[in-house]
Design an enzyme around this catalytic site. Structure first.
Site, mmCIF file in Angstrom:
data_model
loop_
_atom_site.group_PDB
_atom_site.id
_atom_site.type_symbol
_atom_site.label_atom_id
_atom_site.label_comp_id
_atom_site.label_asym_id
_atom_site.label_seq_id
_atom_site.Cartn_x
_atom_site.Cartn_y
_atom_site.Cartn_z
ATOM 1 C CB THR A 186 -1.023 -0.210 1.189
ATOM 2 O OG1 THR A 186 -1.828 -1.252 1.103
ATOM 3 C CG2 THR A 186 -1.812 1.314 1.195
ATOM 4 N N GLY A 213 2.663 -2.599 8.383
ATOM 5 C CA GLY A 213 3.037 -2.931 9.688
ATOM 6 C C GLY A 213 4.676 -3.760 10.016
ATOM 7 C CD GLU A 226 -4.226 -8.756 4.481
ATOM 8 O OE1 GLU A 226 -4.560 -9.044 3.125
ATOM 9 O OE2 GLU A 226 -3.140 -9.050 5.010
#
Length: 674
Positions: free
Chosen positions: A164, A203, A451
């Site tokens: 992303t 993350g 997701e």
């Protein structure tokens, strides 16, 4: 023969050594008519044994969760600490081995989702390191990257998944990060050409990862070959400093998941060797020529990102488990809490005995119970897909994207709604951190967009549903679960069966799904401007069609599951009632659609029958909540298995650490509790 209460105590005692049930517990379990032992056996068989082994292991390692928030830095430290400790213990106990994790990363990913009640951040760490980073290397890499897999599995190296960007999330083909191949040096040169090209919300990136799987536009001799995945070093493994040409930052404070170090990364003429390319599906020859087994850029990208479907399935499962957990806790609390005197009995009424509360929460519990069973079938589909391997030759690829997309959307949407209702169900106590909802709700909110944003996923699922209709007319095979679909739109027929007949209710849901698919397909087919028509049809045609398909899938899966209770008719009746309530609620909420099947009088009868069925479930539902794989430590203060909400809640309050300090903000003195 042991009664249900004794069977439940025997089972729960394995989870909590000193289990002393309350009078409310005894009353609720003694009122159940299903066989607790048989039901427990069947329900346990829905998950692999590793799932329960990991939950039991973590439960033995953890102290009771205090649900107290800590600073962002402290939460990150705690999350990394427990993530590493749990995985190390899994290996020590030989529940799994690093080799088994590399062979089947989805197994560990799904099983560790079960520990999310101990901390959503911990299970997310597993998802990032194993479900995204390791699995991407496995799925897109070759023998060249084999060593990286073992280092990822053993936590010798921490990694992250950089897909992303700030400007692009769902539209992957438009990612801006570039990787130019320099034939002279045999290197890739990474650049972030704009502010919006920085990888964002990644993350593990802000402070943990030393390596990254990065997706970028591959450019060779000025020719763009589309988005490809690369495995690159981003920090010095010794000093943990960013490598030259790499800038990493922190995404900052969030409304939840503070234990995950989300970060951003930018590249400035950052050079990496040719081996960085994850080259299972595309490669560069020694003389600089690009080759790929898959000629279509779109198909190649879809195959590379196919592993994300497994992540969506894991998110769906953990979300629905959360909904079952919080709704179960609220129902147990309502079975104890009394409010307002009954004029007939002159006694206070338990909240679970109010009929409106049956509709508020028991219908949600029934839905999530049915979804719990449906997820078992989805996992079976995923395992079948994995056997076919990644690649365009796998005929399950499109269907897996369809079913994982709609499952993730519906289950995360319904879970967030249930968490909100459960918070209200606990009244003021629902606002206390000690009941876990304060940490669960932000995570469930997040699940609706990471997701894959749910709205994008629903549109993609809708297109694939319509593809099955097209296949029928071109005599191509339809995907699994679409056997009900025919070339002709079904005709509306008066409903003549009982509203308690689960097969009859399935016929209604089948009629609804088939009709909406045909109607949407025809409107799109006859439109002059297909793109404009698709956009216009989404709200009132495509989304309802997709929901209708999934409702039918869930009920069909649940009916198949009911066969496991054939040896005990009474138990089967109770579990059938859950499916009936689920289907009746769906039909009542979409009563306008069924106006050609059901008269107005029948709709009224259906509503009354639904309320009667909820009354029957009322005496079973607390007992059913004990069949779920949730240990006592996973529960909030008022939701514990012994059904002593006030005693347990006050114990949390009294044990809470308090340090009174003074925060100075200008001339204002603010006493704070930490």
């Amino acid at each position: 023969m042991l009664c249900n209460r004794e069977k439940a105590i025997k089972r729960i005692s394995l989870l909590k050594k000193h289990f002393k049930p309350s009078e409310d517990f005894n009353r609720e379990l003694d009122g159940c008519t299903f066989d607790f032992e048989l039901a427990s056996k069947v329900m346990r068989g829905l998950r692999p044994e590793v799932y329960y082994q990991i939950i039991s292991l973590v439960d033995s390692m953890m102290k009771q969760n205090s649900f107290q928030e800590k600073s962002r830095a402290a939460m990150r430290y705690k999350t990394n600490y427990w993530f590493k400790k749990i995985l190390t213990k899994i290996y020590e106990k030989e529940i799994l081995t690093p080799e088994k994790v590399i062979e089947d990363p989805d197994l560990l990913n799904r099983c560790t989702m079960g520990i999310s009640f101990f901390g959503g951040e911990i299970s997310t760490k597993f998802a990032v390191q194993i479900g995204l980073y390791l699995k991407s290397i496995k799925n897109m890499g070759t023998e060249t990257h084999k060593d990286a897999l073992m280092r990822a599995a053993t936590l010798e190296e921490f990694g992250c998944f950089c897909l992303t960007e700030l400007g692009h999330g769902s539209d992957i083909s438009k990612l801006e990060t570039t990787a130019h191949f320099d034939q002279i040096t045999n290197q890739f040169i990474f650049n972030s050409p704009t502010e919006t090209s920085r990888k964002f919300w990644i993350g593990n990136l802000a402070s943990t990862a030393t390596k990254a799987v990065v997706f970028a536009q591959l450019i060779i001799n000025g020719v763009r070959h589309g988005v490809h995945g690369f495995l690159i070093q981003i920090r010095d493994p010794e000093t943990h400093e960013c490598l030259y040409g790499v800038t990493i930052g922190d995404c900052g404070d969030k409304i939840g998941m503070q234990g995950i170090d989300n970060g951003w990364i930018m590249f400035d003429n950052f050079r990496v060797g040719k081996k960085a390319l994850l080259n299972k599906f595309a490669d560069i020859s020694p003389d600089g020529i690009y080759t790929s087994k898959i000629t279509s850029k779109a198909k190649r990208m879809a195959v590379q990102l196919g592993s994300l479907s497994g992540g969506r399935i894991a998110i769906s499962q953990v979300s629905n488990d959360c909904a079952l957990g919080v709704s179960s806790g609220s129902l147990r609390y309502w079975a104890v809490k009394k409010q307002f005197k009954n004029p007939k009995t002159k006694l206070e009424t338990r909240l679970l005995d109010y009929r409106i509360n049956h509709y508020r929460l028991i219908t949600k519990f029934a839905r999530h119970f049915v979804q719990h069973i449906g997820m078992t079938k989805v996992v079976d589909f995923w395992d079948e897909y994995l056997k076919g391997g990644l690649g365009t030759e796998n005929k399950m690829t499109s269907f897996i994207h369809l079913i994982s997309s709609v499952t993730k959307s519906v289950l995360t949407w319904t879970t967030f709604d249930t968490c909100s209702e459960s918070r209200q169900a606990l009244g003021g106590l629902g606002f206390s951190s000690y009941n876990g909802l304060g940490s669960a709700i932000p995570v469930m909110d997040l699940n609706r967009t990471w997701e894959g944003d749910n709205n994008i996923l629903m549109q993609q699922a809708g297109k694939l549903i319509l593809q099955n209709l097209s296949n029928l007319f071109t005599e191509k095979p339809v995907m699994p679960t679409f056997d009900f679909l025919k070339t002709e739109m079904p005709e509306a027929e008066p409903y003549l069966k009982s509203f308690g007949d689960v097969m009859g209710l399935l016929e209604l849901l089948t009629y609804r799904a088939s009709t909406l698919i045909h109607q949407t397909g025809m409107k799109l087919n006859f439109a002059e401007d297909k793109m404009e028509a698709w956009d216009k049809l989404l709200a009132f045609n495509t989304y309802p069609m997709t929901f209708a398909y999934f409702d039918r899938f869930l009920l069909q899966s649940y009916i198949n599951f009911l066969q496991q209770f054939n040896e005990d008719q009474k138990t089967k009746e109770v579990f059938t009632l859950l499916g009936v309530v689920y289907a009746q609620k769906v039909i009542v909420e979409d009563a306008e659609f069924f106006r050609d099947n059901l008269t107005r009088s029948q709709i009224d009868d259906l509503k009354e029958n639904l309320m009667d069925n909820l009354l029957k479930l009322r005496k079973e539902v607390v007992g059913l909540s004990y069949l779920l794989p949730l240990t006592d430590k996973m529960q909030g203060a008022v939701s514990k298995l012994d059904m002593k909400p006030y005693e347990n809640f006050l114990d949390f309050v009294e044990r809470s650490e308090r340090k009174i300090s003074i925060d100075i903000d200008g001339d204002i003195l603010i006493p704070s509790s930490r």
